[in-house]
Write an enzyme that holds these catalytic residues in place. Structure first.
Site, PDB file in Angstrom:
ATOM      1  N   SER A 173     -13.124   4.432   4.223  1.00 24.57           N
ATOM      2  CA  SER A 173     -13.340   4.012   5.458  1.00 24.57           C
ATOM      3  C   SER A 173     -14.753   5.006   6.019  1.00 24.57           C
ATOM      4  CB  SER A 173     -12.490   4.197   6.804  1.00 24.57           C
ATOM      5  OG  SER A 173     -11.746   2.900   6.787  1.00 24.57           O
ATOM      6  N   ASP A 225      -8.690   0.848   6.316  1.00 25.53           N
ATOM      7  CA  ASP A 225      -7.866   0.797   7.397  1.00 25.53           C
ATOM      8  C   ASP A 225      -8.341   1.436   8.641  1.00 25.53           C
ATOM      9  OD1 ASP A 225      -5.689   0.765   9.224  1.00 25.53           O
ATOM     10  OD2 ASP A 225      -4.387   2.125   7.964  1.00 25.53           O
ATOM     11  N   GLY A 238      -8.182   8.592   7.050  1.00 29.11           N
ATOM     12  CA  GLY A 238      -8.130   8.873   8.545  1.00 29.11           C
ATOM     13  C   GLY A 238      -9.658   8.936   8.931  1.00 29.11           C
ATOM     14  N   ASN A 250     -10.168   0.378  -0.195  1.00 30.23           N
ATOM     15  CA  ASN A 250      -9.122   0.339   0.813  1.00 30.23           C
ATOM     16  C   ASN A 250      -9.785   0.897   2.330  1.00 30.23           C
ATOM     17  OD1 ASN A 250      -7.525   0.173  -1.061  1.00 30.23           O
ATOM     18  ND2 ASN A 250      -5.775   1.677  -0.640  1.00 30.23           N
ATOM     19  N   ASP A 258       0.779  -1.258   0.087  1.00 31.57           N
ATOM     20  CA  ASP A 258      -0.163   0.228   0.060  1.00 31.57           C
ATOM     21  C   ASP A 258       0.925   1.105   0.039  1.00 31.57           C
ATOM     22  OD1 ASP A 258      -2.437   1.395   0.195  1.00 31.57           O
ATOM     23  OD2 ASP A 258      -2.424   1.485   2.385  1.00 31.57           O
ATOM     24  N   HIS A 260      -9.335   4.929  -2.378  1.00 36.76           N
ATOM     25  CA  HIS A 260      -8.572   5.089  -1.098  1.00 36.76           C
ATOM     26  C   HIS A 260      -9.205   5.676  -0.159  1.00 36.76           C
ATOM     27  CE1 HIS A 260      -4.247   3.624  -1.794  1.00 36.76           C
ATOM     28  NE2 HIS A 260      -4.908   3.271  -3.043  1.00 36.76           N
TER      29      HIS A 260
HETATM   30  C1  PGH Z   1      -6.223   3.718   2.800  1.00 39.02           C
HETATM   31  C2  PGH Z   1      -7.286   3.611   3.997  1.00 39.02           C
HETATM   32  N1  PGH Z   1      -5.290   3.160   2.657  1.00 39.02           N
HETATM   33  O1  PGH Z   1      -4.444   3.017   1.757  1.00 39.02           O
HETATM   34  O2  PGH Z   1      -6.740   4.226   1.660  1.00 39.02           O
HETATM   35  O3  PGH Z   1      -8.245   4.715   4.166  1.00 39.02           O
HETATM   36  O4  PGH Z   1      -8.212   5.906   6.313  1.00 39.02           O
HETATM   37  O5  PGH Z   1     -10.283   5.526   4.647  1.00 39.02           O
HETATM   38  O6  PGH Z   1      -9.132   3.654   6.045  1.00 39.02           O
HETATM   39  P1  PGH Z   1      -8.915   4.765   5.511  1.00 39.02           P
HETATM   40 ZN    ZN Z   2      -4.806   4.820   0.835  1.00 42.75          ZN
END
Ligand code: PGH
Ligand code: ZN
Ligand code: CA
Length: 308
Positions: free
Chosen positions: A214, A256, A181, A254, A82, A211
Protein backbone atom coordinates in the site's frame (compact mmCIF):
# COMPACT_ATOMS: atom_id res chain seq x y z
CA UNK A 1 -17.78 -15.39 -15.03
CA UNK A 2 -15.89 -17.93 -12.94
CA UNK A 3 -13.43 -18.55 -10.16
CA UNK A 4 -10.10 -18.84 -11.95
CA UNK A 5 -6.60 -19.97 -11.01
CA UNK A 6 -3.59 -17.67 -10.88
CA UNK A 7 -1.59 -19.70 -13.37
CA UNK A 8 -2.65 -18.07 -16.64
CA UNK A 9 -3.04 -14.67 -14.97
CA UNK A 10 0.56 -14.71 -13.82
CA UNK A 11 1.93 -16.03 -17.13
CA UNK A 12 0.38 -13.11 -18.98
CA UNK A 13 1.31 -10.57 -16.29
CA UNK A 14 4.93 -11.75 -16.30
CA UNK A 15 5.17 -11.63 -20.07
CA UNK A 16 3.55 -8.22 -20.41
CA UNK A 17 5.20 -6.76 -17.30
CA UNK A 18 2.23 -5.69 -15.25
CA UNK A 19 0.88 -6.99 -11.93
CA UNK A 20 -2.50 -8.19 -10.76
CA UNK A 21 -3.91 -6.40 -7.70
CA UNK A 22 -4.67 -8.62 -4.72
CA UNK A 23 -7.20 -6.81 -2.57
CA UNK A 24 -8.17 -7.88 0.94
CA UNK A 25 -11.91 -8.34 1.39
CA UNK A 26 -13.78 -8.22 4.69
CA UNK A 27 -17.37 -7.21 3.96
CA UNK A 28 -19.95 -6.52 1.29
CA UNK A 29 -19.03 -2.88 0.66
CA UNK A 30 -15.37 -3.72 0.05
CA UNK A 31 -16.29 -6.58 -2.29
CA UNK A 32 -18.71 -4.37 -4.22
CA UNK A 33 -16.29 -1.44 -4.45
CA UNK A 34 -13.40 -3.59 -5.63
CA UNK A 35 -15.36 -5.66 -8.15
CA UNK A 36 -17.14 -2.65 -9.66
CA UNK A 37 -13.79 -0.96 -10.28
CA UNK A 38 -12.36 -4.18 -11.73
CA UNK A 39 -15.33 -4.62 -14.07
CA UNK A 40 -15.15 -1.02 -15.33
CA UNK A 41 -11.38 -1.20 -15.91
CA UNK A 42 -11.52 -4.73 -17.41
CA UNK A 43 -8.69 -5.76 -15.11
CA UNK A 44 -7.84 -9.19 -13.72
CA UNK A 45 -8.24 -9.49 -9.95
CA UNK A 46 -7.35 -11.53 -6.90
CA UNK A 47 -9.72 -11.19 -3.95
CA UNK A 48 -7.91 -12.32 -0.85
CA UNK A 49 -9.19 -13.41 2.52
CA UNK A 50 -7.02 -13.32 5.64
CA UNK A 51 -7.52 -15.44 8.76
CA UNK A 52 -8.87 -12.27 10.39
CA UNK A 53 -11.41 -11.79 7.60
CA UNK A 54 -12.53 -15.42 7.90
CA UNK A 55 -13.01 -14.91 11.59
CA UNK A 56 -14.84 -11.61 11.16
CA UNK A 57 -17.20 -12.45 8.30
CA UNK A 58 -17.02 -16.25 8.07
CA UNK A 59 -15.75 -18.01 4.96
CA UNK A 60 -19.30 -18.90 3.78
CA UNK A 61 -20.42 -15.28 3.76
CA UNK A 62 -17.39 -14.12 1.85
CA UNK A 63 -17.72 -16.93 -0.71
CA UNK A 64 -21.37 -16.14 -1.34
CA UNK A 65 -20.75 -12.40 -1.50
CA UNK A 66 -17.97 -12.91 -4.03
CA UNK A 67 -20.23 -15.18 -6.10
CA UNK A 68 -22.91 -12.49 -6.02
CA UNK A 69 -20.38 -9.84 -7.06
CA UNK A 70 -19.25 -11.98 -10.01
CA UNK A 71 -22.85 -12.50 -11.05
CA UNK A 72 -23.62 -8.78 -10.89
CA UNK A 73 -20.47 -7.57 -12.66
CA UNK A 74 -19.68 -10.49 -14.97
CA UNK A 75 -16.01 -10.62 -13.91
CA UNK A 76 -13.78 -13.64 -13.26
CA UNK A 77 -11.78 -13.66 -10.08
CA UNK A 78 -9.24 -15.58 -8.08
CA UNK A 79 -10.31 -16.31 -4.52
CA UNK A 80 -7.12 -16.49 -2.47
CA UNK A 81 -6.21 -17.23 1.14
CA UNK A 82 -3.86 -14.52 2.42
CA UNK A 83 -1.17 -15.50 4.97
CA UNK A 84 -2.37 -19.02 5.74
CA UNK A 85 -0.49 -19.90 8.89
CA UNK A 86 -0.78 -23.68 8.94
CA UNK A 87 -1.67 -26.70 6.82
CA UNK A 88 -5.19 -26.91 8.27
CA UNK A 89 -6.37 -23.44 7.20
CA UNK A 90 -4.91 -23.98 3.71
CA UNK A 91 -6.70 -27.32 3.44
CA UNK A 92 -9.99 -25.80 4.66
CA UNK A 93 -9.76 -23.12 1.97
CA UNK A 94 -8.78 -25.54 -0.82
CA UNK A 95 -11.68 -27.80 0.20
CA UNK A 96 -14.00 -24.78 0.51
CA UNK A 97 -13.55 -23.61 -3.07
CA UNK A 98 -10.64 -21.14 -2.95
CA UNK A 99 -8.68 -21.12 -6.21
CA UNK A 100 -5.35 -20.12 -4.65
CA UNK A 101 -3.82 -20.30 -1.18
CA UNK A 102 -0.83 -18.80 0.57
CA UNK A 103 1.10 -20.73 3.17
CA UNK A 104 3.17 -18.26 5.18
CA UNK A 105 5.95 -20.21 6.82
CA UNK A 106 8.21 -17.16 6.88
CA UNK A 107 8.39 -17.14 10.66
CA UNK A 108 9.95 -20.60 10.71
CA UNK A 109 13.56 -21.58 10.08
CA UNK A 110 14.37 -22.30 6.40
CA UNK A 111 14.03 -26.11 6.57
CA UNK A 112 10.73 -25.95 8.50
CA UNK A 113 9.34 -23.39 6.08
CA UNK A 114 10.30 -25.75 3.22
CA UNK A 115 8.68 -28.78 4.86
CA UNK A 116 5.42 -26.94 5.62
CA UNK A 117 5.21 -25.29 2.19
CA UNK A 118 5.91 -28.61 0.44
CA UNK A 119 3.15 -30.32 2.40
CA UNK A 120 0.62 -27.62 1.49
CA UNK A 121 1.76 -27.60 -2.16
CA UNK A 122 1.31 -31.37 -2.45
CA UNK A 123 -2.21 -31.23 -1.07
CA UNK A 124 -3.28 -28.11 -2.97
CA UNK A 125 -1.81 -29.38 -6.25
CA UNK A 126 -3.71 -32.64 -5.89
CA UNK A 127 -6.85 -30.46 -6.07
CA UNK A 128 -5.53 -28.21 -8.83
CA UNK A 129 -4.94 -25.20 -6.58
CA UNK A 130 -1.72 -23.14 -6.83
CA UNK A 131 0.26 -22.10 -3.76
CA UNK A 132 1.99 -18.86 -2.82
CA UNK A 133 4.77 -19.11 -0.24
CA UNK A 134 6.88 -16.56 1.62
CA UNK A 135 10.57 -16.38 2.32
CA UNK A 136 12.13 -13.57 4.34
CA UNK A 137 10.33 -11.41 6.84
CA UNK A 138 8.49 -8.16 6.44
CA UNK A 139 8.78 -5.55 9.15
CA UNK A 140 5.69 -4.40 11.02
CA UNK A 141 2.39 -6.09 11.70
CA UNK A 142 0.54 -8.58 9.48
CA UNK A 143 -2.98 -9.11 10.71
CA UNK A 144 -2.33 -10.32 14.25
CA UNK A 145 1.18 -11.67 13.72
CA UNK A 146 3.58 -9.00 14.86
CA UNK A 147 7.11 -9.09 13.49
CA UNK A 148 9.47 -6.80 15.32
CA UNK A 149 11.51 -4.48 13.14
CA UNK A 150 14.73 -6.00 14.38
CA UNK A 151 13.70 -9.43 13.09
CA UNK A 152 13.00 -8.15 9.62
CA UNK A 153 15.14 -10.12 7.22
CA UNK A 154 15.16 -9.60 3.49
CA UNK A 155 14.87 -12.57 1.13
CA UNK A 156 18.17 -14.20 0.21
CA UNK A 157 18.23 -14.75 -3.59
CA UNK A 158 20.12 -18.08 -3.48
CA UNK A 159 17.79 -19.37 -0.78
CA UNK A 160 14.79 -18.26 -2.84
CA UNK A 161 15.99 -20.38 -5.77
CA UNK A 162 16.50 -23.43 -3.58
CA UNK A 163 13.18 -22.86 -1.77
CA UNK A 164 11.15 -22.78 -4.98
CA UNK A 165 12.85 -25.91 -6.37
CA UNK A 166 12.39 -27.91 -3.19
CA UNK A 167 8.82 -26.86 -2.28
CA UNK A 168 7.17 -26.79 -5.70
CA UNK A 169 5.37 -23.56 -4.77
CA UNK A 170 3.83 -21.58 -7.64
CA UNK A 171 4.68 -18.03 -6.58
CA UNK A 172 6.87 -16.48 -3.93
CA UNK A 173 6.39 -13.47 -1.67
CA UNK A 174 9.71 -11.72 -1.18
CA UNK A 175 10.91 -9.28 1.46
CA UNK A 176 12.69 -6.31 -0.13
CA UNK A 177 11.80 -3.54 2.31
CA UNK A 178 8.01 -3.33 2.29
CA UNK A 179 5.95 -3.95 5.42
CA UNK A 180 2.31 -4.23 6.37
CA UNK A 181 0.27 -1.28 7.61
CA UNK A 182 0.36 2.50 7.29
CA UNK A 183 3.81 3.16 8.76
CA UNK A 184 6.27 1.52 6.42
CA UNK A 185 9.20 3.91 6.46
CA UNK A 186 10.65 6.20 9.09
CA UNK A 187 12.80 8.13 6.62
CA UNK A 188 12.81 8.06 2.83
CA UNK A 189 10.98 5.09 1.29
CA UNK A 190 13.50 2.62 -0.10
CA UNK A 191 13.11 -0.82 -1.66
CA UNK A 192 15.96 -3.19 -2.44
CA UNK A 193 15.52 -3.43 -6.22
CA UNK A 194 19.00 -4.95 -6.66
CA UNK A 195 17.91 -7.87 -4.54
CA UNK A 196 14.69 -8.19 -6.52
CA UNK A 197 16.69 -8.21 -9.75
CA UNK A 198 18.94 -11.01 -8.42
CA UNK A 199 15.93 -13.09 -7.38
CA UNK A 200 14.37 -12.57 -10.80
CA UNK A 201 17.59 -13.68 -12.56
CA UNK A 202 17.81 -16.87 -10.48
CA UNK A 203 14.13 -17.68 -11.00
CA UNK A 204 13.43 -16.69 -14.62
CA UNK A 205 9.72 -16.68 -15.50
CA UNK A 206 8.70 -17.34 -11.90
CA UNK A 207 5.99 -15.05 -10.49
CA UNK A 208 7.01 -12.97 -7.46
CA UNK A 209 4.64 -11.34 -5.00
CA UNK A 210 4.90 -8.04 -3.18
CA UNK A 211 3.19 -7.81 0.20
CA UNK A 212 2.85 -4.63 2.19
CA UNK A 213 2.48 -2.68 -1.03
CA UNK A 214 0.00 0.00 0.00
CA UNK A 215 1.06 3.57 -0.65
CA UNK A 216 -0.85 5.32 2.13
CA UNK A 217 -1.53 8.18 -0.33
CA UNK A 218 -1.26 11.59 1.35
CA UNK A 219 -4.72 12.68 0.18
CA UNK A 220 -6.41 9.62 1.73
CA UNK A 221 -4.51 10.04 5.00
CA UNK A 222 -5.45 13.73 5.01
CA UNK A 223 -9.18 13.00 4.74
CA UNK A 224 -8.90 10.72 7.78
CA UNK A 225 -6.95 13.29 9.78
CA UNK A 226 -9.04 16.28 8.67
CA UNK A 227 -12.20 14.65 9.99
CA UNK A 228 -11.10 13.64 13.45
CA UNK A 229 -8.67 10.81 12.73
CA UNK A 230 -5.24 10.48 14.28
CA UNK A 231 -2.85 8.74 11.92
CA UNK A 232 0.13 11.09 11.82
CA UNK A 233 3.18 10.31 9.72
CA UNK A 234 1.61 7.46 7.74
CA UNK A 235 3.92 6.51 4.89
CA UNK A 236 3.66 3.77 2.27
CA UNK A 237 5.42 2.57 -0.85
CA UNK A 238 5.42 5.31 -3.51
CA UNK A 239 3.23 4.28 -6.43
CA UNK A 240 6.10 4.64 -8.95
CA UNK A 241 8.06 2.01 -7.01
CA UNK A 242 5.15 -0.39 -7.38
CA UNK A 243 5.17 0.23 -11.13
CA UNK A 244 8.92 -0.44 -11.19
CA UNK A 245 8.48 -3.75 -9.35
CA UNK A 246 5.90 -4.90 -11.91
CA UNK A 247 8.71 -4.76 -14.51
CA UNK A 248 10.89 -7.03 -12.40
CA UNK A 249 8.92 -10.25 -12.08
CA UNK A 250 6.37 -9.06 -9.53
CA UNK A 251 3.00 -10.36 -10.78
CA UNK A 252 0.87 -9.91 -7.64
CA UNK A 253 0.70 -6.81 -5.47
CA UNK A 254 -1.12 -6.98 -2.12
CA UNK A 255 -3.22 -4.04 -1.01
CA UNK A 256 -5.19 -3.79 2.19
CA UNK A 257 -4.18 -0.64 4.08
CA UNK A 258 -5.13 1.74 1.25
CA UNK A 259 -8.64 0.27 1.19
CA UNK A 260 -8.92 0.74 4.94
CA UNK A 261 -7.75 4.35 4.70
CA UNK A 262 -10.17 5.15 1.86
CA UNK A 263 -13.10 3.57 3.65
CA UNK A 264 -12.36 5.15 7.02
CA UNK A 265 -11.85 8.62 5.55
CA UNK A 266 -15.16 8.49 3.71
CA UNK A 267 -17.06 7.40 6.82
CA UNK A 268 -15.34 9.99 9.03
CA UNK A 269 -16.25 12.71 6.57
CA UNK A 270 -19.97 11.85 6.71
CA UNK A 271 -19.89 11.60 10.49
CA UNK A 272 -18.11 14.95 10.83
CA UNK A 273 -20.23 16.81 8.28
CA UNK A 274 -23.60 15.27 9.15
CA UNK A 275 -23.62 14.37 12.84
CA UNK A 276 -27.39 13.91 12.64
CA UNK A 277 -27.04 11.07 10.13
CA UNK A 278 -27.65 7.56 11.42
CA UNK A 279 -28.62 5.59 8.33
CA UNK A 280 -25.72 3.16 7.72
CA UNK A 281 -26.34 3.33 3.97
CA UNK A 282 -25.47 7.04 4.08
CA UNK A 283 -21.92 6.34 5.25
CA UNK A 284 -21.31 2.83 3.94
CA UNK A 285 -22.35 3.98 0.45
CA UNK A 286 -19.65 6.71 0.31
CA UNK A 287 -17.21 4.19 1.81
CA UNK A 288 -17.94 1.79 -1.05
CA UNK A 289 -17.43 4.59 -3.60
CA UNK A 290 -14.11 5.47 -1.98
CA UNK A 291 -12.98 1.84 -2.27
CA UNK A 292 -13.92 1.84 -5.93
CA UNK A 293 -11.93 5.03 -6.61
CA UNK A 294 -8.81 3.82 -4.83
CA UNK A 295 -8.89 0.48 -6.68
CA UNK A 296 -9.11 2.31 -10.00
CA UNK A 297 -6.06 4.31 -9.04
CA UNK A 298 -4.16 1.13 -8.09
CA UNK A 299 -5.02 -0.47 -11.43
CA UNK A 300 -3.27 2.41 -13.18
CA UNK A 301 -0.02 1.88 -11.31
CA UNK A 302 -0.20 -1.89 -11.68
CA UNK A 303 -0.65 -1.52 -15.43
CA UNK A 304 -3.42 -4.13 -15.53
CA UNK A 305 -6.34 -2.15 -17.01
CA UNK A 306 -7.81 -3.95 -20.03
CA UNK A 307 -5.84 -7.15 -19.28
CA UNK A 308 -8.77 -9.31 -18.09
C1 PGH B 1 -0.78 -7.28 2.48
C2 PGH B 1 -1.32 -5.87 2.53
N1 PGH B 1 -1.65 -8.28 2.72
O1 PGH B 1 -1.25 -9.54 2.71
O2 PGH B 1 0.38 -7.54 2.24
O3 PGH B 1 -0.29 -4.90 2.74
O4 PGH B 1 -0.77 -3.28 4.59
O5 PGH B 1 0.53 -2.58 2.61
O6 PGH B 1 -1.89 -3.02 2.39
P1 PGH B 1 -0.63 -3.36 3.11
ZN1 ZN C 1 0.75 -9.58 3.39
CA1 CA D 1 5.09 -13.57 6.87
Amino acid sequence: MAFVSTKKLFEKAYREQYAVGAFNINDMEIIQGVTEAIAEEKAPVILQVSAGARKYARQEYLLHLVRAAMECTGIDCVLHLDHGEDFEICKACVDGGFTSVMIDGSKYPFEENIALTKKVAEYAHSKGVPVEAELGKLAGVEDNVSVADKDAIYTDPAQAEEFVKRTGCDSLAVAIGTSHGAYKFKGEPKLDFERLEKIKKLLPGFPLVLHGASSAPADLVKVCNDYGGNIPGARGVPEEMISQATKMGVCKVNIDTDLRLAMTGAIRKVFAESPGEFDPRKYLGPARDAIKQVVKRKIKFLGCAGKA
